[in-house]
Scaffold this motif. Structure first.
Motif, short mmCIF file in Angstrom:
data_model
loop_
_atom_site.label_atom_id
_atom_site.label_comp_id
_atom_site.label_asym_id
_atom_site.label_seq_id
_atom_site.Cartn_x
_atom_site.Cartn_y
_atom_site.Cartn_z
N SER A 90 3.56 -0.60 -0.53
CA SER A 90 3.64 -0.05 -1.72
C SER A 90 4.34 -1.12 -2.90
O SER A 90 3.75 -1.33 -3.90
CB SER A 90 4.15 1.42 -1.92
N VAL A 91 5.14 -1.89 -2.25
CA VAL A 91 5.74 -3.12 -3.03
C VAL A 91 5.09 -4.03 -3.15
O VAL A 91 4.71 -4.75 -4.28
CB VAL A 91 7.16 -3.52 -2.13
N TYR A 92 4.20 -4.58 -2.20
CA TYR A 92 3.41 -5.66 -2.33
C TYR A 92 2.00 -5.06 -3.26
O TYR A 92 1.56 -5.90 -4.20
CB TYR A 92 2.62 -5.67 -0.93
N MET A 93 1.53 -3.99 -3.19
CA MET A 93 0.32 -3.51 -4.05
C MET A 93 1.04 -3.59 -5.40
O MET A 93 0.43 -3.82 -6.78
CB MET A 93 0.03 -2.36 -3.76
N ALA A 94 2.26 -3.01 -5.77
CA ALA A 94 2.95 -2.94 -7.17
C ALA A 94 2.81 -4.49 -7.72
O ALA A 94 2.49 -4.77 -8.90
CB ALA A 94 4.15 -2.40 -7.06
N LEU A 95 3.39 -5.53 -6.81
CA LEU A 95 3.45 -6.96 -7.04
C LEU A 95 2.09 -7.53 -7.51
O LEU A 95 2.02 -8.21 -8.68
CB LEU A 95 4.05 -7.67 -6.03
N MET A 96 1.07 -7.00 -6.88
CA MET A 96 -0.11 -7.51 -6.79
C MET A 96 -0.68 -6.93 -8.48
O MET A 96 -1.52 -7.69 -9.09
CB MET A 96 -1.14 -7.35 -5.86
N LYS A 97 -0.47 -5.88 -8.54
CA LYS A 97 -0.80 -5.38 -9.91
C LYS A 97 -0.39 -5.87 -11.23
O LYS A 97 -0.94 -6.25 -11.87
CB LYS A 97 -0.52 -3.61 -9.88
N ARG A 98 1.20 -6.05 -10.87
CA ARG A 98 1.85 -7.00 -12.01
C ARG A 98 0.85 -8.14 -12.31
O ARG A 98 0.75 -8.67 -13.20
CB ARG A 98 2.85 -6.82 -11.56
N ILE A 99 0.76 -8.82 -11.19
CA ILE A 99 0.02 -10.25 -11.16
C ILE A 99 -1.28 -10.20 -11.77
O ILE A 99 -1.72 -10.96 -12.82
CB ILE A 99 0.10 -10.96 -9.85
N ARG A 100 -1.99 -9.36 -11.46
CA ARG A 100 -3.41 -9.15 -11.99
C ARG A 100 -3.40 -8.48 -13.58
O ARG A 100 -4.30 -9.09 -14.36
CB ARG A 100 -4.32 -8.11 -11.42
N GLU A 101 -2.44 -8.14 -13.78
CA GLU A 101 -2.35 -7.62 -15.35
C GLU A 101 -1.78 -8.74 -16.20
O GLU A 101 -2.01 -8.68 -17.51
CB GLU A 101 -1.56 -6.21 -15.51
N ARG A 102 -1.28 -9.77 -15.90
CA ARG A 102 -0.78 -10.88 -16.87
C ARG A 102 -1.73 -11.61 -17.31
O ARG A 102 -2.97 -11.57 -17.08
CB ARG A 102 0.00 -11.84 -15.96
#
Length: 102
Positions: A90-102
């Motif tokens: 879940s931490v990994y997925m949240a980080l990947m989501k933040r990266i994609r939204e930039r």
């Protein structure tokens, strides 16, 4: 009597405060698929050069591209963050989501 702080001590304090620790994410290409590499370092520029020059087995020949990093004031916090990203989906997925939204 007023105690004076030496210049050496002040300079050392400033140097210690400016040392940062980094958790970073590289995008890697293997053929047409992309993967991610998560790491920790005290010298982000040097570490990125090591990845780009093939000095790291995991990222060799995969065109590593720095896509994200976080800076921490303590080694402990940076290592804990790296560990949490790698251990928790879940931490990994949240980080990947933040990266994609930039």
């Amino acid at each position: 009597m007023v105690a004076q702080q030496s210049h050496t001590s002040v300079a050392t304090d400033v140097c210690l405060q400016s040392l940062m620790y980094y958790v970073y994410v590289l995008k890697l290409w293997e053929g047409t698929s992309r993967k991610y590499y998560i790491g920790y370092t005290e010298d982000l520029r040097l570490r990125l050069l090591q990845h780009q020059h093939g000095e790291t087995q995991t990222t060799r020949n995969k065109n590593p591209e720095l896509i994200y990093y976080e800076a921490y004031q303590t080694k402990y916090l940076a290592l804990e963050r790296e560990k949490n990203i790698k251990k928790s989906g879940s931490v990994y997925m949240a980080l990947m989501k933040r990266i994609r939204e930039r």
